[in-house]
Design a protein around this motif. Structure first.
Motif, PDB file in Angstrom:
ATOM      1  N   CYS A  14       0.841  -1.196   0.000  1.00  0.00           N
ATOM      2  CA  CYS A  14       0.000   0.000   0.000  1.00  0.00           C
ATOM      3  C   CYS A  14       0.880   1.252   0.000  1.00  0.00           C
ATOM      4  CB  CYS A  14      -0.922  -0.007   1.212  1.00  0.00           C
ATOM      5  SG  CYS A  14      -2.059   1.395   1.183  1.00  0.00           S
TER       6      CYS A  14
ATOM      7  N   CYS B 214      -0.931   3.404   6.408  1.00  0.00           N
ATOM      8  CA  CYS B 214      -1.816   2.231   6.337  1.00  0.00           C
ATOM      9  C   CYS B 214      -1.345   1.182   7.342  1.00  0.00           C
ATOM     10  CB  CYS B 214      -1.792   1.651   4.930  1.00  0.00           C
ATOM     11  SG  CYS B 214      -2.816   0.184   4.752  1.00  0.00           S
TER      12      CYS B 214
ATOM     13  N   SER C 284      -1.289  -1.849   7.060  1.00  0.00           N
ATOM     14  CA  SER C 284      -0.504  -2.926   6.415  1.00  0.00           C
ATOM     15  C   SER C 284       0.974  -2.560   6.323  1.00  0.00           C
ATOM     16  CB  SER C 284      -1.065  -3.233   5.020  1.00  0.00           C
ATOM     17  OG  SER C 284      -0.873  -2.140   4.149  1.00  0.00           O
TER      18      SER C 284
ATOM     19  N   CYS D 153      -6.900  -0.780  -1.569  1.00  0.00           N
ATOM     20  CA  CYS D 153      -6.445  -1.371  -0.315  1.00  0.00           C
ATOM     21  C   CYS D 153      -7.654  -1.702   0.566  1.00  0.00           C
ATOM     22  CB  CYS D 153      -5.517  -0.399   0.415  1.00  0.00           C
ATOM     23  SG  CYS D 153      -4.973  -1.018   2.033  1.00  0.00           S
TER      24      CYS D 153
ATOM     25  N   CYS E 189      -7.207   0.680   4.039  1.00  0.00           N
ATOM     26  CA  CYS E 189      -7.338   2.143   4.061  1.00  0.00           C
ATOM     27  C   CYS E 189      -8.010   2.700   2.813  1.00  0.00           C
ATOM     28  CB  CYS E 189      -5.961   2.789   4.243  1.00  0.00           C
ATOM     29  SG  CYS E 189      -4.932   2.692   2.776  1.00  0.00           S
TER      30      CYS E 189
HETATM   31 ZN    ZN Z   1      -3.661   0.711   2.718  1.00  0.00          ZN
END
Ligand code: ZN
Ligand code: CTP
Length: 155
Positions: free
Chosen positions: A110, A115, A117, A136, A139
């Motif tokens: 991402c 984010c 992740s 994503c 987010c």
């Molecule tokens: Zn993200």
């Protein structure tokens, strides 16, 4: 069928031909496959070659290699019309059109630094595939088709 007059990139003996790639995407195909010329495999690339189906197309031929499903999944995001031809002893033994998955995990990272992740958490990236990019799941940041190659997690 391509006759000898039109053949711009020579045939391969064993490996994979990624054909009908959207013109302009060949270098992104190489990026997705992690090909930068240092590993010694023979690779041929045709760019903007005439195509009945696409007008112009790119084509990538990789000797001695067959692709993984996750590589084909990412290719489908940037080259939705591509066909993957497996060549053995000069013959095309398998021809598959790429199929866009509904989602991809652990392949693209991402671009949103905030984010979750990207945090120091054991969370795999996960994106929903849209018609012209991916979103994503954490987010909702959108990575457009032409940005996918720059956001790969694999290489
Ligand atoms: Zn993200
Ligand atoms: N090819 C190659 N080396 C081989 C065999 C095939 O590089 N030993 C390439 C061909 O040049 C072509 C692609 O692999 O770009 C697919 O080959 P083939 O199925 O024979 O061609 P077409 O019938 O034209 O394919 P399509 O119908 O998918 O357009």
């Amino acid at each position: 069928m391509t006759d000898d007059h039109q053949l711009r990139v020579s045939k391969i003996r064993n490996g994979t031909v990624i054909d009908h790639v959207a013109a302009g995407q060949a270098l992104n195909v190489l990026a997705i496959l992690g090909i930068d010329g240092t590993s010694g495999e023979a690779v041929s690339v045709g760019m903007n070659v005439p195509s009945d189906r696409l007008g112009r197309k790119d084509i990538v031929k990789v000797e001695g290699r067959e692709l993984s499903q996750s590589e084909v999944d990412v290719l489908s995001l940037i080259a939705p019309a591509a066909s993957i031809n497996i060549v053995r002893d000069y013959d095309v033994v398998e021809k598959n059109r790429v199929v866009r998955p509904d989602a991809v995990a652990s392949i693209i990272s991402c671009p949103n630094r905030n984010c979750i992740s990207n945090a120091d958490e054991p969370i795999r990236s996960r994106f929903t595939v849209l018609s012209d990019g991916v979103r994503c799941d954490y987010c909702e940041t959108i990575v457009r088709e032409d940005e996918v190659a720059a956001n790969l997690d694999v290489n």
